[in-house]
Design a protein around this motif. Structure first.
Motif, PDB file in Angstrom:
ATOM      1  N   SER A   6       0.989  -1.339  -0.034  1.00 34.69           N
ATOM      2  CA  SER A   6       0.013  -0.043  -0.016  1.00 34.69           C
ATOM      3  C   SER A   6       0.646   1.034   0.046  1.00 34.69           C
ATOM      4  CB  SER A   6      -0.889  -0.109   1.309  1.00 34.69           C
ATOM      5  OG  SER A   6      -0.440  -0.027   2.330  1.00 34.69           O
ATOM      6  N   ARG A   9       3.881   4.177  -4.646  1.00 33.16           N
ATOM      7  CA  ARG A   9       3.061   5.488  -5.315  1.00 33.16           C
ATOM      8  C   ARG A   9       3.287   5.232  -6.527  1.00 33.16           C
ATOM      9  NH1 ARG A   9       6.476   9.845  -2.096  1.00 33.16           N
ATOM     10  NH2 ARG A   9       5.268  11.404  -3.378  1.00 33.16           N
ATOM     11  N   SER A  85      -3.103   7.766  -7.945  1.00 36.84           N
ATOM     12  CA  SER A  85      -3.517   6.584  -7.182  1.00 36.84           C
ATOM     13  C   SER A  85      -3.254   5.370  -8.017  1.00 36.84           C
ATOM     14  CB  SER A  85      -4.673   6.855  -6.568  1.00 36.84           C
ATOM     15  OG  SER A  85      -5.850   6.874  -7.469  1.00 36.84           O
ATOM     16  N   TYR A  86      -3.311   4.193  -7.157  1.00 37.97           N
ATOM     17  CA  TYR A  86      -3.066   3.014  -7.893  1.00 37.97           C
ATOM     18  C   TYR A  86      -4.543   2.672  -8.338  1.00 37.97           C
ATOM     19  CZ  TYR A  86      -2.742  -2.043  -8.669  1.00 37.97           C
ATOM     20  OH  TYR A  86      -2.486  -3.167  -9.190  1.00 37.97           O
TER      21      TYR A  86
END
Length: 118
Positions: A6, A9, A85-86
């Protein structure tokens, strides 16, 4: 798609990149254009001039990996921000143009009494 920590980036190079570039050249672009360390373990996204091809550079503990994708029709949308964001990366790789996402969470009551819908 990918299983990443998590803390990973995602950075997007907004300048057009030659898709003939390989590991070393993309790592150099990461340092020069994005001012980031290519060995950081983050994802670095590069698009060609006409935005039909994308390369993602990633360094894990053992070496570099490149993911390369070409759209059969349409173009990738270039994000307005250098860091995304992912979730936005996944949408971008699917060919979706997302201007602004709104995420809603249900409010949960902690009353201890089960709620029954009638």
């Amino acid at each position: 798609m990918l299983s990443l920590p998590s803390s990973t980036r995602v950075f997007v190079c907004r300048e057009a990149t030659d898709m003939r570039c390989s590991f070393d050249k993309l790592a150099a672009f990461t340092q020069q254009t994005l001012n980031q360390d290519p060995l950081s373990g983050h994802l670095f996204v590069f698009l060609n001039r006409v935005r039909t091809h994308v390369k993602v550079l990633y360094f894990d503990r053992t070496g570099f990996s490149i993911w390369y994708k070409r759209l059969e029709s349409g173009t990738y949308s270039v994000p307005l921000l250098e860091e995304i964001s992912y979730r936005d990366l996944v949408c971008m790789l699917e060919g979706l143009a997302v201007k602004k996402l709104r995420y809603c969470r249900e409010k949960q009551r902690n009353t201890g009494v089960p709620q029954i819908a009638v």
